[in-house]
Scaffold this motif. Structure first.
Motif, short mmCIF file in Angstrom:
data_model
loop_
_atom_site.label_atom_id
_atom_site.label_comp_id
_atom_site.label_asym_id
_atom_site.label_seq_id
_atom_site.Cartn_x
_atom_site.Cartn_y
_atom_site.Cartn_z
N LEU A 1 0.83 -1.21 0.00
CA LEU A 1 0.00 0.00 0.00
C LEU A 1 0.86 1.26 0.00
CD1 LEU A 1 -2.86 -1.02 2.44
CD2 LEU A 1 -3.02 -0.66 -0.03
N ALA A 2 1.98 1.23 0.73
CA ALA A 2 2.88 2.38 0.75
C ALA A 2 3.48 2.59 -0.64
CB ALA A 2 3.98 2.17 1.78
N GLY A 3 3.85 1.52 -1.32
CA GLY A 3 4.38 1.63 -2.68
C GLY A 3 3.35 2.19 -3.64
N GLU A 4 2.09 1.74 -3.51
CA GLU A 4 1.03 2.27 -4.36
C GLU A 4 0.81 3.75 -4.10
OE1 GLU A 4 -2.38 -0.17 -3.71
OE2 GLU A 4 -1.47 -1.92 -4.66
N LYS A 5 0.88 4.15 -2.86
CA LYS A 5 0.70 5.56 -2.50
C LYS A 5 1.80 6.41 -3.12
CE LYS A 5 -0.91 8.50 0.95
NZ LYS A 5 -2.20 9.01 0.65
N GLN A 6 3.05 5.91 -3.10
CA GLN A 6 4.16 6.65 -3.71
C GLN A 6 3.95 6.76 -5.22
OE1 GLN A 6 7.66 4.53 -2.55
NE2 GLN A 6 7.77 5.50 -0.53
N GLU A 7 3.46 5.70 -5.85
CA GLU A 7 3.20 5.74 -7.29
C GLU A 7 2.14 6.79 -7.62
OE1 GLU A 7 4.49 4.21 -10.05
OE2 GLU A 7 6.08 3.58 -8.69
N GLU A 8 1.12 6.89 -6.79
CA GLU A 8 0.05 7.86 -7.02
C GLU A 8 0.57 9.29 -6.90
OE1 GLU A 8 -3.07 7.08 -4.27
OE2 GLU A 8 -3.68 5.23 -5.25
N GLN A 9 1.56 9.51 -6.03
CA GLN A 9 2.07 10.85 -5.79
C GLN A 9 3.06 11.31 -6.85
OE1 GLN A 9 3.51 10.59 -1.80
NE2 GLN A 9 1.49 10.88 -0.89
N LYS A 10 3.58 10.38 -7.67
CA LYS A 10 4.51 10.77 -8.72
C LYS A 10 3.76 11.58 -9.77
CE LYS A 10 7.68 6.86 -8.51
NZ LYS A 10 8.16 5.68 -9.25
N PRO A 11 4.42 12.60 -10.31
CA PRO A 11 3.74 13.39 -11.36
C PRO A 11 3.47 12.52 -12.58
CG PRO A 11 6.03 14.06 -11.12
CD PRO A 11 5.75 13.08 -10.03
N LYS A 12 2.30 12.68 -13.13
CA LYS A 12 1.91 11.91 -14.30
C LYS A 12 2.62 12.46 -15.53
CE LYS A 12 -1.26 9.45 -12.23
NZ LYS A 12 -0.95 8.17 -11.76
N SER A 13 3.05 11.59 -16.37
CA SER A 13 3.70 12.00 -17.61
C SER A 13 2.65 12.52 -18.57
CB SER A 13 4.42 10.79 -18.23
OG SER A 13 4.90 11.13 -19.50
N ARG A 14 2.95 13.66 -19.18
CA ARG A 14 2.01 14.24 -20.14
C ARG A 14 2.31 13.78 -21.57
NH1 ARG A 14 -1.13 18.65 -18.29
NH2 ARG A 14 -0.65 19.13 -16.16
N ARG A 15 3.28 12.93 -21.71
CA ARG A 15 3.66 12.44 -23.04
C ARG A 15 2.56 11.53 -23.57
NH1 ARG A 15 7.40 7.95 -24.60
NH2 ARG A 15 7.76 8.34 -26.80
N ARG A 16 2.13 11.84 -24.79
CA ARG A 16 1.11 11.02 -25.43
C ARG A 16 1.74 9.75 -25.97
NH1 ARG A 16 -2.49 13.81 -29.90
NH2 ARG A 16 -1.33 12.27 -31.05
N ARG A 17 1.07 8.66 -25.79
CA ARG A 17 1.56 7.41 -26.35
C ARG A 17 0.96 7.23 -27.74
NH1 ARG A 17 3.94 5.97 -21.99
NH2 ARG A 17 3.08 5.40 -20.02
N GLY A 18 1.67 6.52 -28.57
CA GLY A 18 1.14 6.25 -29.89
C GLY A 18 1.67 7.23 -30.93
N TRP A 19 0.99 7.29 -32.02
CA TRP A 19 1.42 8.11 -33.15
C TRP A 19 0.96 9.54 -32.97
CZ3 TRP A 19 4.85 5.55 -35.81
CH2 TRP A 19 4.79 4.18 -35.82
N ALA A 20 1.78 10.46 -33.40
CA ALA A 20 1.45 11.87 -33.27
C ALA A 20 1.27 12.53 -34.62
CB ALA A 20 2.54 12.57 -32.46
N GLY A 21 1.13 11.75 -35.67
CA GLY A 21 0.91 12.34 -37.00
C GLY A 21 2.22 12.68 -37.68
N SER A 22 2.12 13.42 -38.74
CA SER A 22 3.30 13.79 -39.53
C SER A 22 4.18 14.74 -38.75
CB SER A 22 2.87 14.44 -40.83
OG SER A 22 2.09 13.55 -41.57
N LYS A 23 5.48 14.50 -38.83
CA LYS A 23 6.44 15.36 -38.14
C LYS A 23 7.54 15.74 -39.13
CE LYS A 23 5.83 13.30 -33.64
NZ LYS A 23 6.44 12.56 -32.55
N PRO A 24 8.07 16.94 -39.02
CA PRO A 24 9.17 17.35 -39.90
C PRO A 24 10.36 16.40 -39.73
CG PRO A 24 8.35 19.22 -38.66
CD PRO A 24 7.67 18.00 -38.10
#
Length: 105
Positions: free
Chosen positions: A18-41
């Protein structure tokens, strides 16, 4: 082993989990989108798949008044009889016609 030591071990592991889960919840969430992001230069160019030509070919092969393929092939390709397909299309156009109108961007 006694049942009390098993019980203590169980509760200690549970608290640690439970302590490990609590630490995971407190970590900042990554805003990086997963998957394809369309055409890129700098990336590979899009492949021209001639979608318009194949659209017209599909319409000619299956939906023309005199189609290239018969009803059996239609059923094989679309997993339904042509009559059922036509009934669904008519029902959609009758009840949801505003969703299928071409709009100017």
């Amino acid at each position: 082993m006694s049942s009390s030591s098993d019980e203590e071990r169980y509760w200690r592991r549970r608290r640690e989990r439970l302590a490990g889960e609590k630490q995971e919840e407190q970590k900042p969430k990554s805003r990086r989108r997963r998957g394809w992001a369309g055409s890129k230069p700098g990336k590979a160019r899009n492949i021209d798949r001639e979608r318009v030509r194949f659209h017209y070919q599909l319409m000619k092969d299956y939906f023309d008044p005199n189609p290239t393929y018969n009803a059996r092939m239609f059923c094989h390709c679309f997993r339904m009889r042509r009559e059922l397909f036509d009934r669904i299309r008519e029902e959609l156009l009758r009840n949801h016609n505003e969703h299928f109108r071409t709009k100017v961007n």
